[in-house]
Write an enzyme that holds these catalytic residues in place. Structure first.
Site, PDB file in Angstrom:
ATOM      1  N   GLU A 103      25.180  36.511  30.435  1.00  0.00           N
ATOM      2  CA  GLU A 103      23.888  36.242  31.074  1.00  0.00           C
ATOM      3  C   GLU A 103      22.927  37.454  31.022  1.00  0.00           C
ATOM      4  OE1 GLU A 103      23.491  33.199  32.842  1.00  0.00           O
ATOM      5  OE2 GLU A 103      21.515  33.633  33.678  1.00  0.00           O
ATOM      6  N   THR A 125      31.516  35.092  27.592  1.00  0.00           N
ATOM      7  CA  THR A 125      31.900  35.192  29.000  1.00  0.00           C
ATOM      8  C   THR A 125      33.320  34.686  29.197  1.00  0.00           C
ATOM      9  OG1 THR A 125      31.682  33.912  31.072  1.00  0.00           O
ATOM     10  CG2 THR A 125      30.295  33.218  29.286  1.00  0.00           C
ATOM     11  N   ASP A 127      34.552  34.208  32.009  1.00  0.00           N
ATOM     12  CA  ASP A 127      34.475  33.311  33.168  1.00  0.00           C
ATOM     13  C   ASP A 127      34.082  31.883  32.779  1.00  0.00           C
ATOM     14  OD1 ASP A 127      34.950  35.626  34.539  1.00  0.00           O
ATOM     15  OD2 ASP A 127      33.017  35.734  35.549  1.00  0.00           O
ATOM     16  N   ARG A 162      58.654  34.032  49.596  1.00  0.00           N
ATOM     17  CA  ARG A 162      57.354  34.562  50.016  1.00  0.00           C
ATOM     18  C   ARG A 162      56.202  33.685  49.528  1.00  0.00           C
ATOM     19  NH1 ARG A 162      58.769  40.596  47.942  1.00  0.00           N
ATOM     20  NH2 ARG A 162      59.598  41.406  49.903  1.00  0.00           N
ATOM     21  N   GLU A 221      37.913  35.702  42.171  1.00  0.00           N
ATOM     22  CA  GLU A 221      37.362  36.900  42.827  1.00  0.00           C
ATOM     23  C   GLU A 221      36.081  36.619  43.622  1.00  0.00           C
ATOM     24  OE1 GLU A 221      36.460  39.631  39.620  1.00  0.00           O
ATOM     25  OE2 GLU A 221      35.150  38.179  38.665  1.00  0.00           O
ATOM     26  N   HIS A 271      41.454  43.388  35.030  1.00  0.00           N
ATOM     27  CA  HIS A 271      41.082  43.510  33.622  1.00  0.00           C
ATOM     28  C   HIS A 271      42.209  43.182  32.644  1.00  0.00           C
ATOM     29  CE1 HIS A 271      37.892  45.547  35.769  1.00  0.00           C
ATOM     30  NE2 HIS A 271      37.130  45.286  34.722  1.00  0.00           N
ATOM     31  N   GLN A 273      43.322  40.435  32.331  1.00  0.00           N
ATOM     32  CA  GLN A 273      42.886  39.134  31.794  1.00  0.00           C
ATOM     33  C   GLN A 273      41.936  39.271  30.608  1.00  0.00           C
ATOM     34  OE1 GLN A 273      41.953  36.448  35.519  1.00  0.00           O
ATOM     35  NE2 GLN A 273      41.886  38.609  36.061  1.00  0.00           N
ATOM     36  N   ARG A 274      41.303  40.436  30.482  1.00  0.00           N
ATOM     37  CA  ARG A 274      40.319  40.603  29.410  1.00  0.00           C
ATOM     38  C   ARG A 274      40.858  41.407  28.232  1.00  0.00           C
ATOM     39  NH1 ARG A 274      35.073  42.445  32.531  1.00  0.00           N
ATOM     40  NH2 ARG A 274      35.324  44.241  31.166  1.00  0.00           N
TER      41      ARG A 274
HETATM   42  O1  F6P Z   1      31.464  38.819  34.083  1.00  0.00           O
HETATM   43  C1  F6P Z   1      32.769  38.794  33.636  1.00  0.00           C
HETATM   44  C2  F6P Z   1      33.648  39.614  34.512  1.00  0.00           C
HETATM   45  O2  F6P Z   1      34.909  39.624  33.942  1.00  0.00           O
HETATM   46  C3  F6P Z   1      33.701  39.162  35.968  1.00  0.00           C
HETATM   47  O3  F6P Z   1      34.624  38.139  36.200  1.00  0.00           O
HETATM   48  C4  F6P Z   1      34.051  40.441  36.675  1.00  0.00           C
HETATM   49  O4  F6P Z   1      33.568  40.448  37.985  1.00  0.00           O
HETATM   50  C5  F6P Z   1      33.348  41.472  35.862  1.00  0.00           C
HETATM   51  O5  F6P Z   1      33.218  40.967  34.566  1.00  0.00           O
HETATM   52  C6  F6P Z   1      34.066  42.795  35.832  1.00  0.00           C
HETATM   53  O6  F6P Z   1      33.290  43.688  35.111  1.00  0.00           O
HETATM   54  P1  F6P Z   1      33.576  45.235  34.854  1.00  0.00           P
HETATM   55  O7  F6P Z   1      34.205  45.319  33.513  1.00  0.00           O
HETATM   56  O8  F6P Z   1      32.224  45.858  34.864  1.00  0.00           O
HETATM   57  O9  F6P Z   1      34.476  45.723  35.929  1.00  0.00           O
END
Ligand code: F6P
Length: 341
Positions: A103, A125, A127, A162, A221, A271, A273-274
């Site tokens: 965005e 994205t 997300d 748990r 989050e 992170h 996840q990325r």
């Molecule tokens: O916008 C994608 C995203 O992965 C969000 O889910 C998360 O809040 C943000 O980026 C985290 O960004 P940064 O890499 O700046 O910590």
């Protein structure tokens, strides 16, 4: 004369596959020279580029991150602006830009496009929160990683009896939570689109425990309880002025424990996840986006972003692509909620 590519904003599995798709199509089919701007808009504003030939993109579609680097630099801040971008492009012999980003990146691309700069966009994205494309690359990878993590949380949760709380990404929308939660058999899924009461969450958790199972709660989050106004946890702001997310899982766990008496632990996937290798789905989608972006440049579709409709790659104008979020529809949440408790 060449085409410049940049990756901007948070990274995302599949960025390198976009770059590879664009370079291969651009060089093989259109005989174009392609260069990369380093670190997103920073490279554009400072004229910092690197060559992108077949050599640089060899074998990179399976590689996480971005070989170009990324940043959350806004091209209109700190010595930037449309004139600076135009002058740098002229000096470097770059006639058009492919901007890969979310965005914030695409909003900046729109402003530059309105100022007459030749730009096309590629949506990025994890997300999955952009409304135009049916899916964005990176989302499938993030969902897969989150699902695998939850499978692991379930076995340790079961051993100890748990309640396990898993926090996943999803600033404004709950797609990663919804899909990974459904895939992992979560007993509660909490998303930003659905404000939920603590009583309701504890009722679901208690019902699971009463059946002799260990409850798994997935929380995006950006989720907020119905009694809290905004999802901020005093972690400051990022370069686009957005609150840094993270912390809702840690906040919920002790409250759930106190209200139900069930020992509860929280894990924030963050992170993880990325990072790393993109799934096959993301590599294919990203490669197709990259190739389509070069087609868009060659057909001078300035001010437009490549998109996905069903399985077909399409284009949308920046103004139609921005400003509207791809939220989880009520029907999809209701469907998942049948599985709660
Ligand atoms: O916008 C994608 C995203 O992965 C969000 O889910 C998360 O809040 C943000 O980026 C985290 O960004 P940064 O890499 O700046 O910590």
């Amino acid at each position: 004369m060449s085409i410049g590519i940049l990756t901007s904003g948070g990274d995302c599995p599949g960025l390198n596959a976009v770059i590879r798709g664009a370079v291969l199509k651009g060089t093989k089919i259109y005989n174009q020279e392609i260069v990369g701007f380093r670190d997103g808009w920073r490279g554009v504003v400072q004229g910092d580029i690197m060559p992108l030939t077949r050599r640089e993109i060899q074998g990179i579609s399976k590689q996480g991150g971005t070989i170009l680097g990324t940043s959350r630099t806004n091209p209109f801040d700190a010595g930037g602006g449309a004139d600076v971008v135009r002058e740098n492009m002229l000096r470097l012999g770059i006639t058009s830009i492919i901007a890969i980003g979310g965005e914030g990146t695409l909003a900046a691309a729109k402003r530059l496009s309105d100022a007459g700069i030749n730009i096309v966009g590629v949506p990025k994205t994890v997300d999955n929160d952009l409304s135009a494309p049916d899916y964005t690359f990176g989302f499938d990878t993030a969902t897969q990683i989150a699902t695998e993590a939850m499978d692991r949380l379930r076995t340790t949760g079961d051993s100890h009896g748990r309640c396990m709380v898993a926090e996943v990404m999803g600033r404004h929308v709950g797609w990663i939570a919804l899909h990974s939660g459904m895939a992992a058999g979560a007993h509660v899924i909490l998303i930003p689109e659905q404000r939920t009461s603590l009583d309701q969450i504890c009722t679901w958790v208690q019902a699971v425990k009463d059946r002799g199972r260990a409850p798994l709660v997935v929380v995006a989050e950006g989720f907020t309880l119905d009694t809290i106004d905004v999802a901020t946890f005093e972690r400051g702001l990022d370069a686009f002025g957005r609150p840094r997310m993270g912390g809702i899982g840690e906040l919920l766990a002790p409250i759930i424990e106190e209200k139900t008496g069930i020992e509860t632990r929280a894990t924030t996937l963050g992170h993880i996840q990325r990072g790393g290798t993109p799934t096959a789905y993301d590599r294919v989608l990203a490669t197709r986006y990259g190739m389509a972006a070069v087609d868009a440049v060659m057909h001078e579709r300035w001010g437009r972003m490549v998109s996905l409709s069903g399985t077909t790659i399409t284009h949308v104008a920046f103004e139609d692509a921005l400003g509207k979020l791809n939220t989880v529809p009520q029907s999809r949440y209701d469907e998942a909620a049948i599985l709660f408790g």
